[in-house]
Design a protein around this motif. Structure first.
Motif, mmCIF file in Angstrom:
data_model
loop_
_atom_site.group_PDB
_atom_site.id
_atom_site.type_symbol
_atom_site.label_atom_id
_atom_site.label_comp_id
_atom_site.label_asym_id
_atom_site.label_seq_id
_atom_site.Cartn_x
_atom_site.Cartn_y
_atom_site.Cartn_z
ATOM 1 N N ALA A 38 7.885 33.270 70.859
ATOM 2 C CA ALA A 38 8.305 33.116 72.279
ATOM 3 C C ALA A 38 7.459 31.893 72.805
ATOM 4 N N TYR A 39 6.262 31.950 72.551
ATOM 5 C CA TYR A 39 5.347 30.826 73.325
ATOM 6 C C TYR A 39 5.526 29.580 72.866
ATOM 7 N N SER A 40 5.932 29.347 71.302
ATOM 8 C CA SER A 40 6.209 28.106 70.743
ATOM 9 C C SER A 40 7.683 27.468 71.461
ATOM 10 N N ASN A 41 8.520 28.441 71.788
ATOM 11 C CA ASN A 41 9.778 28.039 72.254
ATOM 12 C C ASN A 41 10.133 28.271 73.537
ATOM 13 N N GLU A 42 9.209 28.595 74.470
ATOM 14 C CA GLU A 42 9.553 29.008 75.764
ATOM 15 C C GLU A 42 9.968 27.693 76.516
ATOM 16 N N SER A 43 9.473 26.512 76.206
ATOM 17 C CA SER A 43 10.016 25.567 77.132
ATOM 18 C C SER A 43 11.277 24.957 76.764
ATOM 19 N N ASP A 44 11.763 25.148 75.533
ATOM 20 C CA ASP A 44 12.987 24.855 75.297
ATOM 21 C C ASP A 44 14.190 25.692 75.745
ATOM 22 N N LEU A 45 14.823 25.538 76.649
ATOM 23 C CA LEU A 45 15.852 26.299 77.434
ATOM 24 C C LEU A 45 16.878 26.542 76.761
ATOM 25 N N ASN A 46 17.208 25.772 75.574
ATOM 26 C CA ASN A 46 18.512 25.853 74.793
ATOM 27 C C ASN A 46 18.148 26.712 73.498
#
Length: 108
Positions: A86-94
Protein backbone atom coordinates in the motif's frame (compact mmCIF):
# COMPACT_ATOMS: atom_id res chain seq x y z
CA UNK A 1 -16.38 1.45 -0.89
CA UNK A 2 -18.00 3.73 1.65
CA UNK A 3 -16.00 6.54 3.27
CA UNK A 4 -16.97 7.49 6.80
CA UNK A 5 -15.49 10.24 8.97
CA UNK A 6 -15.08 8.79 12.41
CA UNK A 7 -14.50 10.87 15.56
CA UNK A 8 -13.00 7.96 17.58
CA UNK A 9 -10.06 7.93 15.16
CA UNK A 10 -9.13 11.38 16.47
CA UNK A 11 -7.71 9.70 19.59
CA UNK A 12 -5.55 7.35 17.51
CA UNK A 13 -2.39 8.13 15.57
CA UNK A 14 -3.88 6.88 12.30
CA UNK A 15 -5.43 9.00 9.56
CA UNK A 16 -7.48 6.19 8.07
CA UNK A 17 -8.32 2.52 8.28
CA UNK A 18 -9.98 0.11 5.87
CA UNK A 19 -12.43 -2.34 7.44
CA UNK A 20 -14.24 -3.98 4.57
CA UNK A 21 -16.32 -2.48 3.00
CA UNK A 22 -15.67 0.81 4.78
CA UNK A 23 -12.87 3.33 4.85
CA UNK A 24 -12.82 5.27 8.09
CA UNK A 25 -10.92 8.56 8.10
CA UNK A 26 -10.02 10.83 10.97
CA UNK A 27 -10.65 14.23 9.38
CA UNK A 28 -13.46 15.18 7.04
CA UNK A 29 -11.05 17.02 4.74
CA UNK A 30 -9.11 13.75 4.24
CA UNK A 31 -11.96 12.66 1.96
CA UNK A 32 -10.13 14.75 -0.63
CA UNK A 33 -6.72 13.19 0.14
CA UNK A 34 -6.38 10.96 -2.91
CA UNK A 35 -3.19 9.30 -1.68
CA UNK A 36 -4.71 8.31 1.68
CA UNK A 37 -7.90 7.06 0.02
CA UNK A 38 -5.88 5.10 -2.56
CA UNK A 39 -3.80 3.53 0.24
CA UNK A 40 -6.97 2.36 1.97
CA UNK A 41 -8.52 1.16 -1.32
CA UNK A 42 -5.46 -1.04 -1.83
CA UNK A 43 -6.21 -2.57 1.58
CA UNK A 44 -9.83 -3.15 0.58
CA UNK A 45 -8.66 -5.06 -2.50
CA UNK A 46 -6.28 -7.12 -0.37
CA UNK A 47 -9.11 -7.88 2.03
CA UNK A 48 -11.36 -9.04 -0.81
CA UNK A 49 -8.66 -11.30 -2.22
CA UNK A 50 -8.22 -13.01 1.13
CA UNK A 51 -11.95 -13.24 1.83
CA UNK A 52 -11.64 -10.53 4.49
CA UNK A 53 -11.10 -12.78 7.54
CA UNK A 54 -7.83 -14.27 6.25
CA UNK A 55 -6.51 -10.78 5.59
CA UNK A 56 -6.95 -9.89 9.26
CA UNK A 57 -5.46 -13.20 10.43
CA UNK A 58 -2.38 -12.81 8.21
CA UNK A 59 -2.09 -9.13 9.05
CA UNK A 60 -2.01 -9.79 12.80
CA UNK A 61 0.31 -12.80 12.49
CA UNK A 62 2.72 -10.87 10.31
CA UNK A 63 2.64 -7.87 12.64
CA UNK A 64 3.51 -10.00 15.69
CA UNK A 65 6.20 -11.87 13.77
CA UNK A 66 7.93 -8.57 12.93
CA UNK A 67 7.30 -7.15 16.39
CA UNK A 68 9.05 -10.13 18.00
CA UNK A 69 11.89 -9.91 15.50
CA UNK A 70 12.38 -6.13 15.45
CA UNK A 71 11.09 -5.18 18.93
CA UNK A 72 9.66 -1.95 17.56
CA UNK A 73 5.93 -1.33 16.90
CA UNK A 74 6.41 1.21 14.12
CA UNK A 75 9.00 -0.87 12.27
CA UNK A 76 6.87 -4.00 12.66
CA UNK A 77 3.87 -2.17 11.19
CA UNK A 78 5.95 -0.92 8.24
CA UNK A 79 7.27 -4.45 7.51
CA UNK A 80 3.79 -5.98 7.06
CA UNK A 81 3.54 -7.03 3.41
CA UNK A 82 0.07 -5.47 3.03
CA UNK A 83 1.38 -2.13 4.29
CA UNK A 84 4.50 -2.32 2.14
CA UNK A 85 2.38 -2.80 -0.97
CA UNK A 86 0.00 0.00 0.00
CA UNK A 87 2.75 2.49 0.88
CA UNK A 88 4.76 1.63 -2.23
CA UNK A 89 1.81 2.26 -4.54
CA UNK A 90 -0.39 4.81 -2.78
CA UNK A 91 0.78 7.66 -5.03
CA UNK A 92 -0.08 5.73 -8.20
CA UNK A 93 -3.79 6.46 -8.51
CA UNK A 94 -4.05 3.95 -11.39
CA UNK A 95 -2.39 1.14 -9.45
CA UNK A 96 -5.57 -0.80 -8.73
CA UNK A 97 -6.45 -0.85 -12.44
CA UNK A 98 -3.24 -2.67 -13.32
CA UNK A 99 -2.64 -4.56 -10.06
CA UNK A 100 -2.41 -8.33 -10.37
CA UNK A 101 -4.19 -10.75 -8.04
CA UNK A 102 -2.36 -11.25 -4.72
CA UNK A 103 0.29 -8.66 -5.56
CA UNK A 104 1.06 -8.27 -1.87
CA UNK A 105 3.07 -11.53 -2.14
CA UNK A 106 5.90 -9.56 -3.79
CA UNK A 107 6.35 -7.74 -0.49
CA UNK A 108 6.67 -10.78 1.77
Amino acid sequence: MIIICQKPLKRLKINGIALFPFIFIRKFEDKQNNILINHEKIHLRQQLELLVIFFYIFYILEYYYWLLKLKNKDLAYRRISFEREAYSNESDLNYLKKRKFWSFRKYL
